[in-house]
Design a protein around this motif. Structure first.
Motif, short mmCIF file in Angstrom:
data_model
loop_
_atom_site.label_atom_id
_atom_site.label_comp_id
_atom_site.label_asym_id
_atom_site.label_seq_id
_atom_site.Cartn_x
_atom_site.Cartn_y
_atom_site.Cartn_z
N VAL A 114 0.83 -1.20 0.00
CA VAL A 114 0.00 0.00 0.00
C VAL A 114 0.87 1.25 0.00
O VAL A 114 2.01 1.24 0.47
N VAL A 115 0.29 2.33 -0.56
CA VAL A 115 0.85 3.67 -0.44
C VAL A 115 -0.31 4.62 -0.20
O VAL A 115 -1.48 4.25 -0.38
N GLY A 116 0.00 5.84 0.18
CA GLY A 116 -1.04 6.83 0.41
C GLY A 116 -0.45 8.10 0.97
O GLY A 116 0.78 8.26 1.04
N ASN A 117 -1.32 8.99 1.40
CA ASN A 117 -0.87 10.24 1.99
C ASN A 117 -0.64 10.06 3.48
O ASN A 117 -1.43 9.42 4.17
N VAL A 118 0.48 10.60 3.96
CA VAL A 118 0.81 10.53 5.38
C VAL A 118 0.61 11.91 6.01
O VAL A 118 0.59 12.93 5.32
N GLU A 119 0.47 11.92 7.31
CA GLU A 119 0.16 13.17 8.00
C GLU A 119 1.39 14.04 8.23
O GLU A 119 1.26 15.23 8.49
N GLU A 120 2.57 13.47 8.12
CA GLU A 120 3.78 14.27 8.32
C GLU A 120 4.49 14.50 6.99
O GLU A 120 4.22 13.84 5.99
N THR A 121 5.39 15.48 6.97
CA THR A 121 6.14 15.79 5.76
C THR A 121 7.18 14.69 5.50
O THR A 121 7.89 14.26 6.40
N VAL A 122 7.24 14.24 4.25
CA VAL A 122 8.15 13.16 3.89
C VAL A 122 9.02 13.59 2.72
O VAL A 122 8.68 14.49 1.96
N GLU A 123 10.18 12.93 2.60
CA GLU A 123 11.10 13.22 1.50
C GLU A 123 10.99 12.20 0.38
O GLU A 123 11.57 12.39 -0.69
N ALA A 124 10.28 11.11 0.61
CA ALA A 124 10.15 10.07 -0.40
C ALA A 124 8.80 9.38 -0.23
O ALA A 124 8.19 9.43 0.84
N THR A 125 8.35 8.74 -1.29
CA THR A 125 7.13 7.94 -1.23
C THR A 125 7.53 6.51 -0.88
O THR A 125 8.21 5.84 -1.67
N ILE A 126 7.14 6.05 0.29
CA ILE A 126 7.56 4.74 0.79
C ILE A 126 6.38 3.77 0.79
O ILE A 126 5.37 4.02 1.47
N ASP A 147 19.08 7.81 -2.75
CA ASP A 147 19.42 7.82 -4.17
C ASP A 147 18.52 6.89 -4.99
O ASP A 147 18.40 7.06 -6.20
N PHE A 148 17.90 5.91 -4.33
CA PHE A 148 17.08 4.93 -5.06
C PHE A 148 15.60 5.00 -4.68
O PHE A 148 14.82 4.18 -5.14
N SER A 149 15.22 5.95 -3.85
CA SER A 149 13.84 6.01 -3.39
C SER A 149 12.97 6.72 -4.43
O SER A 149 13.45 7.43 -5.31
N CYS A 150 11.66 6.50 -4.30
CA CYS A 150 10.71 7.18 -5.17
C CYS A 150 10.46 8.58 -4.61
O CYS A 150 10.21 8.73 -3.42
N PRO A 151 10.53 9.61 -5.44
CA PRO A 151 10.32 10.97 -4.93
C PRO A 151 8.98 11.11 -4.23
O PRO A 151 8.02 10.38 -4.51
N ALA A 152 8.93 12.05 -3.31
CA ALA A 152 7.69 12.31 -2.58
C ALA A 152 6.61 12.77 -3.55
O ALA A 152 6.84 13.60 -4.42
N MET A 153 5.42 12.17 -3.41
CA MET A 153 4.29 12.50 -4.28
C MET A 153 3.06 12.79 -3.44
O MET A 153 2.85 12.16 -2.41
N LYS A 154 2.26 13.70 -3.92
CA LYS A 154 0.93 13.90 -3.35
C LYS A 154 -0.01 12.90 -4.02
O LYS A 154 0.01 12.75 -5.23
N ASN A 155 -0.81 12.23 -3.22
CA ASN A 155 -1.77 11.24 -3.73
C ASN A 155 -1.10 10.19 -4.62
O ASN A 155 -1.47 10.02 -5.79
N PRO A 156 -0.12 9.46 -4.09
CA PRO A 156 0.51 8.43 -4.92
C PRO A 156 -0.39 7.21 -5.09
O PRO A 156 -1.22 6.90 -4.22
N ALA A 157 -0.23 6.51 -6.19
CA ALA A 157 -0.93 5.24 -6.44
C ALA A 157 0.09 4.23 -6.91
O ALA A 157 0.91 4.53 -7.79
N ILE A 158 0.06 3.03 -6.32
CA ILE A 158 1.01 1.98 -6.69
C ILE A 158 0.27 0.84 -7.38
O ILE A 158 -0.84 0.48 -6.97
N PHE A 173 6.61 -2.99 -10.27
CA PHE A 173 5.86 -1.98 -9.54
C PHE A 173 5.96 -0.66 -10.29
O PHE A 173 7.02 -0.31 -10.83
N HIS A 174 4.86 0.08 -10.29
CA HIS A 174 4.85 1.41 -10.90
C HIS A 174 4.15 2.37 -9.94
O HIS A 174 3.13 2.03 -9.35
N MET A 175 4.74 3.55 -9.79
CA MET A 175 4.18 4.57 -8.92
C MET A 175 3.70 5.74 -9.79
O MET A 175 4.47 6.30 -10.59
N MET A 176 2.43 6.08 -9.62
CA MET A 176 1.84 7.18 -10.37
C MET A 176 1.30 8.22 -9.40
O MET A 176 1.05 7.92 -8.23
#
Length: 451
Positions: free
Chosen positions: A313-325, A343-354, A361-364
């Motif tokens: 799962v992915v989604g929006n978290v309540e705290e500020t993040v530097e990557a989409t985990i 260096d290998f993490s997915c950039p932080a996204m608003k409303n990510p979908a995996i 795996f693809h992150m949009m």
């Protein structure tokens, strides 16, 4: 004794006469008039894949239903027909030359074979056609579909596939619905009325588990629907549900059943919970970490190297993040993050979908400039050029000493909030909040009958 001996002699004489008579008579042999091809096949293609051919005896056509991969023209230019079963013999060409299976043939265009029956009279002519894909299997192709009749009034909506329908919830009382059973015909029709959901129901938390929809409300209540239209409150036995997470499918390796997972609140803390489809009692899991997503959650399922199914799962978290985990679980009670060095993490996204799609795996989401991909969900990179959002080609002119370059600009960039769903035909549906526009995409090879 002489009488017995005489009888033996007479017997031999009679047999000799009979044999002699048979040898002197003309023999009439009846040869088969069967001039059909009973089996046909060509040599294996790339990676040793054998493609089955269909023989239409009425039309006298032989063809492969599952098309050969794009680029196979260079292979079938000179290829052997390794299976050709007839009762007589086969000729080909203008001069009806006897066909030799040891000679390679060019099947880039249809060819004709004439089958001669054993009687030397009856013949049948067959047309051999080899179908080859004209689409690049690794390209993600997008198509704009009919827009919603009206954009969501609340600014928030949720798309979900239930059985043969794509439902787009535009409020707690209204939704649009279209059938996805026939991808060529998409019609939204009129706005449908939703009953049973309170005004504070969380549209963006709706999930599909075992062909039933679930969601929660701001007051901790939970609801379900079997048809997507009529909703009923669930008996949560006093539990305050924060959100549902995902449905975890049954696993033959571990022996686990289908599990519905979620998060509930107790004594000011959040905890994971899960229950099987046939149970009423929820199992309590670990406390939810502070960086675990709680809103706009998307989930996907993949099978790891050990053959065990895992839900991510992915989604929006309540705290500020530097990557989409992403986070993964096998039972819904314990979740682990899939973090990796920056260096290998997915950039932080608003409303990510995996999505686990096409063996990756693809992150949009986010600004919809770039799709990010990962083989294991840990190390992420920009997706291949063929796997991109719907884009327009832009030619950038260089200086006098530089050549022109071509770039692709995403047509989805800046379109704002959205919702995403995937149907059983592997189509990715994206519905935009701002203007109600709808796009559908699919990786070409996932539409092929033979991968």
């Amino acid at each position: 004794m002489r009488i017995k001996f005489l009888s033996v002699i007479l017997s031999f004489l009679l047999m000799s006469i009979a044999i002699s008579s048979c040898l002197d008579s003309d023999e009439n042999y009846e040869y088969s008039s069967d001039a059909t091809i009973r089996a046909f096949g060509i040599d294996t293609i790339t990676k040793g894949v054998y493609y089955k051919f269909t023989i239409d005896q009425l039309k006298r056509e032989i063809y492969n239903v599952d098309s050969l991969p794009m680029g196979a023209d260079s292979i079938i230019k000179r290829i052997l027909i390794d299976t050709l079963t007839v009762t007589g013999w086969v000729t080909s060409g203008l001069n009806d030359t006897v066909f030799n299976m040891n000679d390679s043939v060019d099947l880039r265009k249809p060819i004709k074979l004439k089958v001669h029956a054993a009687d030397g009279i009856t013949t049948r002519e067959y047309t051999i056609k080899v179908n080859v894909h004209t689409q690049d299997p690794d390209s993600l192709i997008w198509r704009e579909m009919p827009s919603l009749p009206a954009s969501p009034a609340s600014g928030k909506q949720r798309s979900v596939v239930l059985n043969e329908d794509l439902l787009v919830y535009t409020s707690t009382t209204t939704a649009y619905r279209t059938s996805v059973s026939n991808p060529a015909s998409i019609q939204w029709g009129n706005l449908i009325t939703i009953s049973g959901l309170p005004s504070d129901a969380k549209l963006t938390s709706i999930i599909n588990f075992d062909n039933r929809l679930y969601t929660t409300a701001e007051n901790g209540k939970a609801f379900y629907s079997d048809n997507g239209t009529n909703w009923e409150e669930m008996d949560m036995q006093g539990m305050y549900m924060v959100t549902f997470l995902a449905g975890i499918p049954a696993d033959e390796v571990t022996g686990s059943e289908n599990m519905l997972t979620g998060i509930f609140a107790k004594d000011g803390k959040n905890f994971f919970c899960a229950k099987s489809a046939g149970e009423t009692t929820w199992k309590e899991g670990e406390e939810v970490p502070s960086d675990f997503p709680l809103k706009e959650i998307y989930s996907t399922v993949f099978t790891n190297a050990s053959g065990i199914k895992q839900t991510v799962v992915v989604g929006n978290v309540e705290e500020t993040v530097e990557a989409t985990i992403p986070w993964f679980s096998k039972d819904g009670l314990v979740w682990a993050d899939m973090s990796t060095p920056t260096d290998f993490s997915c950039p932080a996204m608003k409303n990510p979908a995996i999505v686990y799609y096409g063996s990756q795996f693809h992150m949009m989401g986010g600004e919809f400039k770039t799709i990010y991909s990962s083989l294991a969900g840990i190390a992420w990179n920009e997706s291949a050029d063929k796997f991109r959002y719907a884009s327009e080609k832009v030619i950038i002119k260089g200086d006098e000493d530089e050549e022109e370059t071509i770039e692709y600009e995403s047509l989805f960039e800046g379109k704002g909030d959205y919702s995403l769903a995937i149907d059983k035909n592997h189509y990715i549906w994206i519905v935009w909040n701002q203007d109600g526009s709808v796009w559908r995409g699919r990786l070409n090879k996932l539409g092929f009958k033979q991968q």
